[in-house]
Write an enzyme that holds these catalytic residues in place. Structure first.
Site, PDB file in Angstrom:
ATOM      1  N   HIS A   1       0.281  -6.012 -45.476  1.00 14.64           N
ATOM      2  CA  HIS A   1       0.333  -7.071 -44.467  1.00 14.64           C
ATOM      3  C   HIS A   1      -0.528  -8.273 -44.814  1.00 14.64           C
ATOM      4  O   HIS A   1      -0.791  -9.098 -43.932  1.00 14.64           O
ATOM      5  CB  HIS A   1      -0.119  -6.535 -43.110  1.00 14.64           C
ATOM      6  CG  HIS A   1       0.903  -5.729 -42.388  1.00 14.64           C
ATOM      7  ND1 HIS A   1       1.955  -6.283 -41.693  1.00 14.64           N
ATOM      8  CD2 HIS A   1       1.043  -4.386 -42.249  1.00 14.64           C
ATOM      9  CE1 HIS A   1       2.684  -5.328 -41.156  1.00 14.64           C
ATOM     10  NE2 HIS A   1       2.157  -4.166 -41.479  1.00 14.64           N
TER      11      HIS A   1
ATOM     12  N   ARG B   1      -4.875 -15.026 -33.412  1.00 17.36           N
ATOM     13  CA  ARG B   1      -6.230 -14.677 -33.858  1.00 17.36           C
ATOM     14  C   ARG B   1      -6.886 -15.881 -34.541  1.00 17.36           C
ATOM     15  O   ARG B   1      -6.240 -16.605 -35.287  1.00 17.36           O
ATOM     16  CB  ARG B   1      -6.122 -13.495 -34.830  1.00 17.36           C
ATOM     17  CG  ARG B   1      -7.431 -13.033 -35.441  1.00 17.36           C
ATOM     18  CD  ARG B   1      -7.209 -11.717 -36.176  1.00 17.36           C
ATOM     19  NE  ARG B   1      -6.204 -11.811 -37.215  1.00 17.36           N
ATOM     20  CZ  ARG B   1      -6.462 -12.084 -38.497  1.00 17.36           C
ATOM     21  NH1 ARG B   1      -7.701 -12.335 -38.896  1.00 17.36           N
ATOM     22  NH2 ARG B   1      -5.484 -12.113 -39.391  1.00 17.36           N
TER      23      ARG B   1
END
Length: 853
Positions: free
Chosen positions: A399, A591
């Site tokens: 990821h 984020r």
């Protein structure tokens, strides 16, 4: 309302079973009253809002049980292959609304509460509470939405990784794939974010303080997890080399199970999360000797493992705790799977044929060494056979493209905590590197790069390398990300075993992120194309027929404007800031990280502010810029960006020259629950990371599905979103990943851009002047100095291109017919980005399991 004798709780045990699981409105109303009475020991007059929520949750859970039990029976069948998703986090969001939707009874239950017509006159405790808090119900009766608002955000996850895992569990159930989600039951989540004087302050997330009606504890299925200590090797009486692990401590893992129902199907899979407990939680002898801390020392140390998601790992103790967390849940999960398999099959020879384990990033990659340990040490299996089973069990999803995010553990720490696993990793590494030598003789540099051990400094264990060697498949999560994995991050592994590599672009569930979050849009879609798009998102293509229908345009804008008004009310309630719902809602929620470039958006805001100050009568498109997201507790630069956002907002929002033409908002504590108001209200979706840094992103997909138009770079899944929705319906800016690499190699100099661009220079200088920090010129100096000297994520290089794209977006927004058409086509062409499509690809390419069409 008053109860008739037949309606009083438990008045008729004879039809108890019917009312507990019935789906008619009378059954639901009666079951709700029964659960309020029996489970919460309350009646309408004495119940709190939380009591009402718990009763509603139990009422729904009762209606899930037969599906859940039937799925468990299917999972326990000998010939069923089960997908086991290993993830350090699951950002599920609140369960009640999602489960009602998936059971197909959301509207029915809404009507049931409307019919129940519980008024404040009846709810004496609720009336007292609301009056004291200055609050009110949404209607003149207790509605389903009032009850849903009481549910705490479950503390199992934080960011895109956890939300992806939750979407995948939803799709696995909806596609009727038998699956288990394995992870950690964090007692306190990550943290609640509050903003104090513009700074992020982390507060304990006590999400479990009132209990969780969805989880079922299974203490009878507890498992022991060993840590620390040393190993002893010997030859047994058959001449076989054996190793015993003598642990320094043992932790008990308690499973908690949560149902994950599919959308209007009979499958209801299980999320099984592990909680750490001490084997002996209380030392009575120490207590009786007056050493009260020693009496509970083991309990404290053991339970710390599952207290908090992503503990700060700046210190060695923080690193140790993270490694303990990862090993704890992986060991519990693999032991649980082995226990089930041995019970059903009696042997482990075909373990890989029964279970397909997907490693969600590197956090669970210690599972490769743990499965080998269990098979070789505990079940006396031959190494080669165990390795064949291990490799064919695991698959690895990468990821990240950021080298620092590829986990590496200091070798001394690893040896101290997992001595037997280090020995196994050494053996795996030796055998693997022998293969590499045969394929690439004399290439020592390649050996060093592929080794599971980083020999630099104090030496490290490379977890991404372990996952890559120990898995039969490796996949990236967008076409660009997968290409860059092959070219850069895992290039040597791709050269060694290209057949392992796949691309499976991420996706999100349309059930939560359209149907539940955006009921107005859902109703409009259903009225035009039916509801089958909820199980086949490609059905949204039918909307293209309405792209030039002006009547439909007006309906579309009515939906968007109503959603914007809702968000404006929420912003005012949360922050006190009044925003104009008619302005362009320009949103960046994610984020906080430098590569995501929230500070690039800030530079645009400062430029707009400077333009208005220079010409107060300037014709500026009214714009509300909305930020949201958490910074890691130890990430000082990200926290400074949050401070700058709030400092700029403080000045801009109060400046009389600006008026309502520009507002800046930071929404605290961004999570799934409050995102339900954000995605449906967005006009412009900011996806502005530096090309080559974002693996995929899923927020970009959620915004597009809700009709926002993306402004973004060719990074992650942005590339595919642009291809799908059409270049004319996407505002592109910035360098490509290749151009970024070339400019970096050519010794990128951010100062050259600073000197050459007057507006950029003025924006940086205004921040440095103390204008946004009450004349404190040093406050934001670390950030501006970093940009001027290094600019690691190349904001300055992309700055002018970004401004140009924003001007194109402003021009398009002024033409509401054009903008509405773009918005419709973004939704119509978002079918690729369903998590259902992604799960079907995993089933076909990696897991080799069947799914429903």
């Amino acid at each position: 309302m008053t109860n008739s004798p037949a309606d009083t709780p438990l008045n008729h045990h004879a039809h108890s079973a019917n009312i507990r699981t019935g789906l008619g409105i009378p059954s639901i109303r009666q079951a709700f009253r029964d659960n309020l009475y029996c489970m919460q020991v309350r009646d309408v007059s004495t119940a709190t809002l939380h009591d009402f929520y718990m009763a509603a949750a139990y009422t729904l859970r009762d209606r899930l049980l037969h599906r859940w039990m039937n799925t468990v029976r299917k999972v326990m069948q000998k010939n069923t292959k089960v997908v086991c998703y290993f993830s350090a986090e699951y950002l599920t969001g609140p369960h009640l609304g999602n489960n009602l939707l998936n059971l197909g009874i959301l509207e029915l239950v809404e009507q049931a509460f409307k019919d129940e017509n519980l008024s404040l006159d009846e709810m004496r405790v609720v009336r007292f509470y609301l009056k004291n808090q200055g609050l009110k119900l949404k209607n003149d009766y207790l509605s389903l939405q009032d009850i849903m608002d009481q549910e705490e955000e479950p503390g199992f996850g934080n960011g895109g990784l956890g939300r992806l895992a939750a979407c995948f569990m939803d799709s696995l159930s909806s596609l009727q794939v038998p699956a288990l989600g394995y992870g950690i039951r964090y007692e306190f989540g990550i943290f609640d974010q509050i903003i104090k004087d513009g700074w992020q302050v982390e507060c304990t997330d006590k999400w479990l303080k009132l209990g969780d009606p969805w989880e079922i504890a299974r203490p009878e299925l507890a498992l022991d997890v060993r840590m620390g200590g040393h190993t002893q090797s010997y030859w047994d009486d058959r001449g076989k080399f054996c190793v015993d692990w003598i642990p320094a401590k043992i932790i008990k893992g308690i499973p908690y199970e949560i149902p994950v129902p599919g959308y209007q199907v009979e499958t209801c899979n299980t999320l099984r999360l592990w909680s750490a407990q001490a084997v002996e939680s209380f030392d009575l002898m120490a207590f009786n000797h007056g050493d009260y801390f020693a009496a509970v020392r083991e309990k404290v140390f053991s339970e710390n493992i599952t207290k908090v998601l992503y503990p700060n790992d700046d210190s060695l103790d923080g690193k140790r705790l993270r490694l303990e967390q990862q090993y704890f849940f992986v060991s519990c999960s693999l032991q649980d799977m082995i226990r089930t398999h041995v019970f059903l099959q009696g042997k482990l020879d075909n373990f890989h044929e029964r279970f397909a384990v997907q490693l969600n990033d590197t956090h669970p990659s210690i599972g490769v060494a743990e499965l080998m340990r269990l098979l070789v040490d505990d079940y006396a299996m031959d190494w080669d056979k165990a390795w064949f089973i291990t490799q064919n069990t695991f698959a690895y999803t990468n990821h990240t493209l950021l080298p620092e995010a590829l986990e590496k553990w200091p070798l001394p720490l690893f040896k101290e905590l997992l001595p037997r696993h280090l020995e196994i990793i050494y053996e795996i590494n030796q055998r693997f590197l022998e293969e590499v030598k045969r394929r690439f003789p004399g290439d020592m540099a390649r050996l060093q790069r592929l080794s599971l051990i980083d020999e630099s400094g104090d030496k490290f264990v490379r977890m991404a390398n372990l996952a890559s060697v120990g898995s039969h498949a490796i996949n990236g999560v967008s076409e660009l990300h997968s290409a860059l994995l092959k070219r850069d991050v895992l290039a040597d592994f791709y050269a060694f075993c290209p057949e392992k590599f796949h691309n499976i672009t991420n996706g999100v569930t349309p059930r939560r992120f359209i149907a539940l979050n955006n009921p107005r849009l859902t109703a409009l879609l259903n009225s035009k194309i039916g509801a089958h798009w909820l199980v086949d998102l490609n059905e949204l293509k039918q909307l293209e027929a309405y792209a030039d229908d002006l009547d439909f345009h007006q309906q579309w804008r009515d939906v968007k404007n109503a959603n914007k008004r809702d968000l404006a009310e929420y912003i005012q309630a949360q922050t006190g800031i009044v925003v104009n719902p008619q302005s362009l809602f320009d949103i960046q929620v994610k984020r906080l990280h430098e590569y995501k470039r929230q500070h690039l958006k800030l530079l645009h805001i400062v430029v707009l502010y400077n333009r208005i100050k220079q010409n107060p009568d300037l014709d500026v498109l009214p714009r509300t810029v909305i930020f949201g997201g958490k910074a890691a507790p130890g990430y000082c630069t990200a926290k400074l960006i949050i401070k700058l956002i709030n400092s700029v907002a403080e000045v801009v929002n109060a400046d009389p020259d600006v008026r309502d033409r520009l507002k800046v908002v930071f929404l605290p504590d961004y999570n799934v629950k409050n995102s339900q108001k954000i995605y449906p209200a967005a006009d412009l979706s900011e996806q502005i990371s530096l090309a080559g840094k974002e693996a995929s992103g899923t927020g970009n997909m959620k915004f597009a599905m809700n009709g926002a138009i993306t402004i973004g770079t060719l990074d992650g899944a942005n590339v595919e979103i642009r291809e799908e929705v059409g270049r004319e319906n996407f505002f592109l800016f910035g360098m490509t990943a290749d151009q970024v690499s070339i400019m970096k190699a050519d010794n990128y100099q951010p100062l050259d851009f600073y000197h050459a661009d007057e507006e950029l220079r003025a924006a940086i200088d205004l921040i440095d002047s103390g204008h946004f920090s009450h004349n404190d010129k040093s406050l934001f100096k670390p950030m501006t100095a970093s940009l001027l000297q290094r600019d690691d994520y190349m904001l300055f290089a992309d700055f002018q291109s970004y401004l140009n794209a924003l001007e194109q977006a402003d021009h398009a927004y002024k033409d509401q017919q054009r903008w509405t058409r773009m918005s419709i086509l973004n939704v119509a062409r978002s079918g690729k980005f369903s998590s259902d499509r992604a799960i079907r690809e995993y089933c076909d390419k990696i897991w080799q399991v069947n799914y429903s069409v």
